[in-house]
Design a protein around this motif. Structure first.
Motif, PDB file in Angstrom:
ATOM      1  N   PHE A   1      26.890   1.186  -6.630  1.00 17.22           N
ATOM      2  CA  PHE A   1      27.695   1.403  -5.428  1.00 17.22           C
ATOM      3  C   PHE A   1      29.168   1.210  -5.757  1.00 17.22           C
TER       4      PHE A   1
ATOM      5  N   THR B   1      25.498  -2.982   1.308  1.00 14.60           N
ATOM      6  CA  THR B   1      26.602  -2.776   0.360  1.00 14.60           C
ATOM      7  C   THR B   1      27.695  -3.828   0.525  1.00 14.60           C
TER       8      THR B   1
ATOM      9  N   LEU C   1      27.412   6.336  -3.692  1.00 20.02           N
ATOM     10  CA  LEU C   1      26.205   5.922  -4.402  1.00 20.02           C
ATOM     11  C   LEU C   1      26.096   6.804  -5.636  1.00 20.02           C
TER      12      LEU C   1
END
Length: 914
Positions: free
Chosen positions: A599, A71, A585
């Motif tokens: 995300f 991420t 998420l």
């Protein structure tokens, strides 16, 4: 040979039905797209929010890929053929199941080489606290078990393990089977993974129903020495550190009536671990006398006692009775429920259950409008009971209408008679009405127009606020804080913003959420605009007055607690929050975007994680809301689905599809699939149809007229559009929508073809028909369905017979000019097959064009190969009447009974007419 030929015909015709085959432009959806279209699933977020795992299916037809994504920088690792992935509790490892029975430990954030374990069958993962354990079989033929920590090279082997069960304390229950003296014997072992110890705790015949307490130090299970198919089960108990397991209760123990025995369902511990909940069931080997084989087989139905499902030879559900047993002490069984009582357990307090003293049969629900069983609060510790001072309609309240305060002081419930939330103070046995004369309705807006709406549903409760500051309830739009003591006035914590802007607010539930909602910490709300259909998130602090802050709203659907229409379910995972970080998420979809993962660190800005877009390969759709004036002068609303390659200079056939209210699904992705009851919208739109889905607003006693008001007026509105082929419009509906189809074609001549599935046609015969199937209302009439539920008649047949006649399509068969295709199967558990037969035979008698499809494996719809076949026939039917295609043999000649399963009749017969 015949079946193979039939399967080949199915494939050939599904290809033939594609009008764009071989052209350069985007093709219509093909059935191969149903099976091979890529999609994403099983998305998960590491506890620290740094990594995401998900599986992308059908990257290439039949080939899947597991993706591990950072991420921080979107760095990706892809694992072709891997089928499962999980994160360790400490977020240091990804545990991945690979092809060829391989197991991979992938280090996160460190430059460690991945660790592979060959010949590791599908793993199980225990995570509790900061500890993780992985168990797997070393190969397919072995009964051995290997247990290790993620990334650890040290392994513990257990030989010949039949089954195994983790608990959160780091212990493992092992089941082994051995043969001794020609008999098979089971043994149970308790393995402590921390110190490697292994202890035999039980041996005997067979076991099942294992369950640990929350702490992982206690175990309960069912065991028997019998080898029969339906043995008597006993409850066994083991405490970690004890010499062995002990039998806590057997079916013949004191407190268990002779006609009852212990059920084979899994027993469970109370949250404190001091009691065991289990179920009792009727004992088939009890004292029930056996009838004389030569006796007359006769059922006598008595007006004092309507027939039970047993008398009707339906398949009645088993009757389970809840009981409780103390862990410490003798086998004193406390039965919480009698034969004429119903129990509702509450999720947040197992010291009490709500019990309805129900001395009647399910039939009382259907024809006793004044039916109100007593409602009691029953202690699961000593059986003492307290009468809750309220009148309760039998089936009205759902599980979320009851809630205990976390401290156990208050029980909150919704009283339908007073139309108010009430509190019951357990210590003082005092009930308080908290929301009487509330400024807005507290019943569900989607079911409020049902005659029994005040008994049916509420928008629900949101939870309890920290520091004893009350509990949260929902109205149609906003969230309210209510004081259970009734001292403080109800407070609209969303400040009326939802109602003013037509936005439905609900608390967004997360896995790491506390049972108590903090008042001084931002809380995330899911939000759905009822006008624009935009979906997203807001933020609010419960202790801070003012409007909630908008984080993001858009033309998409992102899940949450949003209810879309009265009976609509959308396949979408709820947003996931990392347990140890403010990271999210989110699965997002729209009418032109397949579900994909995104995300976010603030729910304001999103970064794409996955990018599957199967719809871009073929002629897709665009959805829009339309509005018009209906016949009664009110404003109509519908979703209009147009082909992606829509050309305003062309004329398009249109199919109207409907069921209650569907406009809230505007930005939900329509997944291509075979038909099971309703048409698949992308299938038809990609083939050059327009599909219109109007909302229907109902008036009591005028359900058919309400459907005409919405659907026919929508058709009249669309005929004004130059791109609508007004001579080629069709109808399709299932169940209640099937009824509406039947009614519309008896009251309108606008439509060139109609298809109805499993719809009522004769409200009078349906009113007294009996439901069958394995459910609590087997053998119950449709009285309540019409008087107060979806049937919306608002009166009995005997009080208003003219209403039932007026709304029954069967009485207007002579008016039908629209060719009709009926789907109705003999085993329909919801709407009797006779309803379809009545309409079919009546239309045949009057010389109307009608076909009936009856699938032997069908029920209230069709699935599997029947669904494939149904898809073809419905497409052929509409293509003939709305697009001028050649008719199939089954429409021209039918299929003789002696050719059933031999000749599908799917071959087209150009130049012929049905």
């Amino acid at each position: 040979m015949i079946l193979t030929r039939y399967a080949c015909i199915l494939v050939f015709l599904l290809k033939l039905l594609n009008p764009y085959s071989g052209l350069a432009q985007k093709p219509a959806i093909d059935t191969s797209d149903f099976i091979n279209a890529p999609y994403v699933n099983y998305g998960s977020l590491s506890n620290d929010g740094r990594y995401i795992l998900y599986i992308e299916y059908n990257v290439i037809a039949g080939h899947d890929v597991l993706a591990l994504v950072s991420t921080k920088d979107n760095d990706r690792h892809e694992f072709p053929g891997f089928e499962k992935g999980e994160f360790s509790e400490d977020s240091k490892w990804a545990i991945l199941q690979g092809p060829g029975d391989s197991l991979c430990f992938w280090s996160l954030g460190e430059s460690k080489a991945p660790i592979y374990k060959a010949h590791a069958l599908r793993f199980d993962h225990l995570s509790g606290g900061n500890e993780d354990w992985i168990a797997f079989r070393p190969d397919t033929a072995s009964e051995d078990l290997v247990v290790l920590r993620p990334g650890d090279t040290k392994q513990t082997y257990f030989k010949k393990v039949t089954a195994y069960y983790f608990n959160k304390a780091g212990s493992l229950l092992l089941e082994k089977k051995e043969r001794a003296e020609g008999k098979e014997q089971e043994k149970l072992f308790w393995a402590d993974l921390k110190n490697g110890s292994l202890k035999e705790i039980w041996k005997g015949g067979q076991t099942r129903g294992y369950n640990f307490d929350k702490g992982g130090s206690q175990l309960i299970f069912l065991a028997t020495d019998s080898s029969g198919k339906d043995p008597d089960w006993n409850i066994w108990y083991y405490q970690h550190g004890s010499p062995n397991a002990i039998c806590k209760l057997h079916s013949g123990a004191t407190g268990i009536d002779s006609g009852l025995r212990i059920d084979n369902s899994v027993p469970e511990f109370a949250s404190q671990g001091d009691r065991i909940f289990f179920r009792l069931v009727a004992n088939p080997a009890g004292t029930t006398p056996k009838p004389d084989p030569g006796a007359v087989k006769l059922d006598v139905w008595n007006y004092k006692e309507p027939p039970y499902s047993e008398q009707l030879e339906f398949d009645p559900p088993d009757r389970y009775l809840l009981a409780v047993l103390k862990v410490q002490g003798g086998p004193a069984v406390l039965r919480l429920q009698g034969q004429k009582q119903r129990i509702q357990r509450l999720q947040n307090n197992d010291d009490w259950v709500v019990r309805f003293n129900d001395s009647s049969t399910p039939h009382d629900i259907t024809w006793k409008s004044s039916y109100h069983p007593d409602t009691w609060l029953v202690s699961t510790r000593d059986g003492s009971k307290k009468l809750i001072k309220m009148r309760n309609f039998n089936y009205a309240l759902n599980f979320y209408d009851y809630s205990f305060s976390p401290d156990g002081r208050w029980l909150i419930y919704f009283d339908p008679e007073q139309q108010s939330y009430c509190s019951y103070e357990i210590a003082t046995e005092k009930a308080r009405c908290l929301t009487r004369n509330f400024p807005v309705s507290l019943t569900n807006q989607f079911t409020r127009n049902l005659p029994f709406a005040r008994y049916v549903d509420t928008p629900g409760m949101g939870g309890w606020i920290e520091e004893g500051k009350g509990f949260l309830i929902y109205d149609d739009f906003d969230i309210w804080a209510i004081d259970p003591a009734g001292i403080s006035l109800p407070r609209n914590i969303t400040n009326g913003y939802g109602r003013h802007h037509h936005i439905q607010f609900r608390l967004l539930q997360t896995d790491d959420q506390s049972p108590l909602i903090p008042g001084d910490v931002p809380v995330i709300l899911s939000a759905f605009n009822m006008d624009t259909k935009y979906n997203g998130f807001f933020r609010i602090m419960l202790n801070k007055p003012g409007n909630p802050d908008s984080l993001s709203m858009g033309p998409w659907f992102v899940g949450g607690a949003t209810q879309l229409g009265p009976m609509e379910w959308v396949v979408s995972s709820s947003p996931q929050k990392a347990k140890g970080a403010y990271a999210w998420l989110v699965s997002r979809q729209s009418d032109t975007e397949a579900p994909n993962y995104y995300f976010s660190t603030d729910l304001m800005k999103y970064r794409s994680v996955s990018e599957v877009c199967p719809h871009k390969s073929y002629n897709w759709l665009n959805a829009e809301l339309i509005h018009w004036k209906q016949r009664d002068g009110t404003r109509g609303t519908a979703i209009l689905y147009k082909p992606e390659d829509f050309n305003p200079n062309k004329k398009y056939p249109v199919i109207f599809h409907y069921y209650e209210r569907k406009s809230d699904l505007l930005y939900c992705y329509q997944q291509p699939d075979y038909f099971n009851t309703n048409i698949n919208i992308p299938w038809f739109v990609s083939r050059g149809y327009i599909v219109c889905v109007p909302d229907i607003a109902y008036k009591t006693g005028k359900i058919g007229e309400s459907a005409v008001n919405a659907v026919v007026s929508a058709a009249e509105y669309l005929t004004l559009k130059p791109w609508i082929d007004s001579k080629h419009m069709g109808l399709q509906g299932h169940s209640f929508g099937g009824f509406e189809t039947n009614y519309i074609i008896t009251h309108s001549h606008l439509f060139a073809a109609a298809m109805e599935a499993d719809g009522p046609t004769d409200l009078i015969s349906f009113y007294g028909a009996l439901r069958f199937g394995k459910d609590p209302y087997s053998g119950v009439t449709a009285h309540s369905f019409f008087e107060g539920e979806q049937g919306r008649m608002g009166a009995t047949l005997y009080d208003k017979p003219e209403w039932y006649i007026r709304n029954s399509p069967i009485f207007q068969i002579k008016q039908v000019t629209t060719p009709l295709l009926i789907l109705h199967s003999k085993k329909d558990y919801n709407v009797p097959f006779s309803q379809g037969i009545e309409f079919f035979t009546g239309l045949c008698r009057e010389g109307k064009k009608v076909w009936l499809l009856q699938y032997d494996r069908g029920n209230h719809g069709v699935v599997g190969d029947d669904g494939k076949d149904f898809t073809i026939r419905v497409t052929q039917f509409f293509d003939y009447y709305l697009k001028g295609a050649a008719p199939p043999k089954w429409m021209v000649e039918g299929i003789p009974a002696n050719m059933k399963g031999l000749d599908s009749g799917l071959d087209l017969e150009p130049g012929k007419e049905p």
